[in-house]
Scaffold this active site. Sequence first.
Site, short mmCIF file in Angstrom:
data_model
loop_
_atom_site.label_atom_id
_atom_site.label_comp_id
_atom_site.label_asym_id
_atom_site.label_seq_id
_atom_site.Cartn_x
_atom_site.Cartn_y
_atom_site.Cartn_z
CB SER A 42 -0.96 0.00 1.19
OG SER A 42 -1.82 -1.12 1.10
CG HIS A 45 -1.07 0.22 -4.33
ND1 HIS A 45 -1.19 -0.39 -5.57
CD2 HIS A 45 -1.52 -0.69 -3.43
CE1 HIS A 45 -1.69 -1.61 -5.42
NE2 HIS A 45 -1.89 -1.83 -4.12
CG HIS A 61 0.58 1.67 6.04
ND1 HIS A 61 1.33 1.66 4.90
CD2 HIS A 61 -0.11 0.51 6.06
CE1 HIS A 61 1.09 0.55 4.24
NE2 HIS A 61 0.23 -0.18 4.92
N1 NAD Z 1 -7.51 -4.71 2.44
C1 NAD Z 1 -6.60 -4.20 3.24
O1 NAD Z 1 -6.93 -3.75 4.35
C2 NAD Z 1 -5.17 -4.17 2.84
C3 NAD Z 1 -4.17 -3.96 3.80
C4 NAD Z 1 -2.83 -4.02 3.40
C5 NAD Z 1 -2.51 -4.24 2.07
N2 NAD Z 1 -3.51 -4.40 1.16
C6 NAD Z 1 -3.23 -4.67 -0.26
O2 NAD Z 1 -2.96 -6.05 -0.38
C7 NAD Z 1 -2.17 -6.25 -1.56
C8 NAD Z 1 -0.98 -7.12 -1.21
O3 NAD Z 1 -0.11 -6.44 -0.33
P1 NAD Z 1 1.31 -7.05 0.06
O4 NAD Z 1 1.99 -6.03 0.88
O5 NAD Z 1 1.16 -8.44 0.55
O6 NAD Z 1 2.00 -7.08 -1.39
P2 NAD Z 1 3.32 -7.85 -1.88
O7 NAD Z 1 3.85 -7.07 -3.01
O8 NAD Z 1 4.19 -8.16 -0.71
O9 NAD Z 1 2.74 -9.26 -2.40
C9 NAD Z 1 2.04 -9.42 -3.60
C10 NAD Z 1 2.35 -10.82 -4.11
O10 NAD Z 1 1.57 -11.06 -5.27
C11 NAD Z 1 2.36 -11.74 -6.20
N3 NAD Z 1 1.78 -11.51 -7.54
C12 NAD Z 1 1.83 -10.37 -8.26
N4 NAD Z 1 1.14 -10.54 -9.42
C13 NAD Z 1 0.66 -11.80 -9.41
C14 NAD Z 1 -0.13 -12.57 -10.31
N5 NAD Z 1 -0.57 -12.06 -11.48
N6 NAD Z 1 -0.46 -13.84 -9.95
C15 NAD Z 1 -0.02 -14.37 -8.80
N7 NAD Z 1 0.74 -13.69 -7.91
C16 NAD Z 1 1.07 -12.43 -8.21
C17 NAD Z 1 3.75 -11.18 -6.01
O11 NAD Z 1 4.74 -12.09 -6.50
C18 NAD Z 1 3.82 -11.01 -4.51
O12 NAD Z 1 4.32 -12.17 -3.86
C19 NAD Z 1 -1.81 -4.84 -2.05
O13 NAD Z 1 -2.71 -4.45 -3.07
C20 NAD Z 1 -2.02 -3.99 -0.83
O14 NAD Z 1 -2.28 -2.64 -1.17
C21 NAD Z 1 -4.82 -4.39 1.53
ZN ZN Z 2 -0.29 -2.08 4.58
#
Ligand code: NAD
Ligand code: ZN
Length: 368
Positions: A42, A45, A61
């Site tokens: 996040s 992004h 954060h």
């Molecule tokens: N809903 C919420 O409250 C909340 C909170 C925190 C983060 N997020 C969101 O969650 C998402 C993940 O965050 P993160 O910190 O774990 O990210 P990250 O970058 O650590 O992990 C993402 C993973 O997805 C994999 N990936 C990317 N494209 C892919 C595809 N096409 N197919 C399969 N795997 C794929 C990557 O290899 C990586 O391991 C982000 O969009 C983040 O903004 C949401």
């Molecule tokens: Zn986060």
Amino acid sequence: MHMKGAVFNGPGTPLQIAELSVSGPQPGEVMVRMTASGVCHSDYHVVLGEWAAQTPLVLGHEGAGIVVEVGDGVTDVNVGDSVALSWTPSCRRCLYCVSGRPQLCTSAVQNAYRNVLPDGTTRLSRGGDPVYSYLSVGSFAEYAVVPESGAIKIADDVSPAIAALVGCAVTTGVGAAMNTVPVAPGSTVAVIGAGGVGLSAIMGARLQSPATIIAVDLSEEKLELARRAGATHTINARETDVVGAIKEISGGDGVEYAFEAIGRAGTIEQAYAALAPGGTAVVVGQVPSGVKISIDPMAMSGRELTLTGSNYGSSRPSVDFNRILGLHSSGALDLELLVGDRIPLADINEAFTAMGSGATGRTVIEFP
Ligand SMILES: NC(=O)c1ccc[n+]([C@@H]2O[C@H](COP(=O)([O-])OP(=O)(O)OC[C@H]3O[C@@H](n4cnc5c(N)ncnc54)[C@H](O)[C@@H]3O)[C@@H](O)[C@H]2O)c1
Ligand SMILES: [Zn+2]
Ligand SMILES: [Zn+2]
């Protein structure tokens, strides 16, 4: 007081380590000396320009630290307390707060998501001009001033890196599988994306003893971590048709629960398409602003599919941070496996490069 912080000045430019002024906490606020901060997608992004944010902005954060000063009226924490920071500093009065859903707090959405404190201002500045703190946290800096409800007291012996990750990835992922849509014992689960959030969702699901947990990622390193986190099966999306493989592993129909933890339209559609009749897809990943998905409403009614979202793991940080830490200290959750590189603040831009490659575990900034 002066401190160093990593400042985001706009998309396409690296974060800049700058000398910032930080003023003391106002009533209801606390000042925290940061001990560790995770680097979450996040933050990335914003760096990529996928979400608009006012600048200059101290990102970060997912943080933890020690309380060094409290404003008037603060009763939750005292100077010297160890805290993990919450990015939904709830007002404790609105409909959502009083009905047990502080992750949807109206005031947190209005203020934290504008990167200001509840009074609409910021405690950080540079050359007299305001500097904002991401999600009312701003953990990529030596100090943060946060609302009292955003500083959750934890035990002093929790390692800073673990405390920091509980501040976002862990609570988001574990909570999605425990709170948003509690996974049923013996059921089938898929988690698409095995980053910090997805691996946490795998661990949260495993606590509830599903029969099958299928992890999907593009990186073999991540899939290895997923197996350590509890995945029974892994799929490399680079090589395999994801929906077909999930259906095959789960006996033909698809899975009962699919969690998307990436934030892409195509993978959200995969999660939905991989559902068995009656199944639930949970959107945890967050897409770049404006991205839309396409689903078939006929399948939704005919097969009774549910598509839902999860914010901060539907958690109540003031209770759930310490519950999760308790599960970690009892051995039920192995949060150490999430921690990848440990770096000084000065190397923050390399953490984003590593995140872009997708191959490494969660980078944690440690403050001396
Ligand atoms: N809903 C919420 O409250 C909340 C909170 C925190 C983060 N997020 C969101 O969650 C998402 C993940 O965050 P993160 O910190 O774990 O990210 P990250 O970058 O650590 O992990 C993402 C993973 O997805 C994999 N990936 C990317 N494209 C892919 C595809 N096409 N197919 C399969 N795997 C794929 C990557 O290899 C990586 O391991 C982000 O969009 C983040 O903004 C949401
Ligand atoms: Zn986060
Ligand atoms: Zn509220």
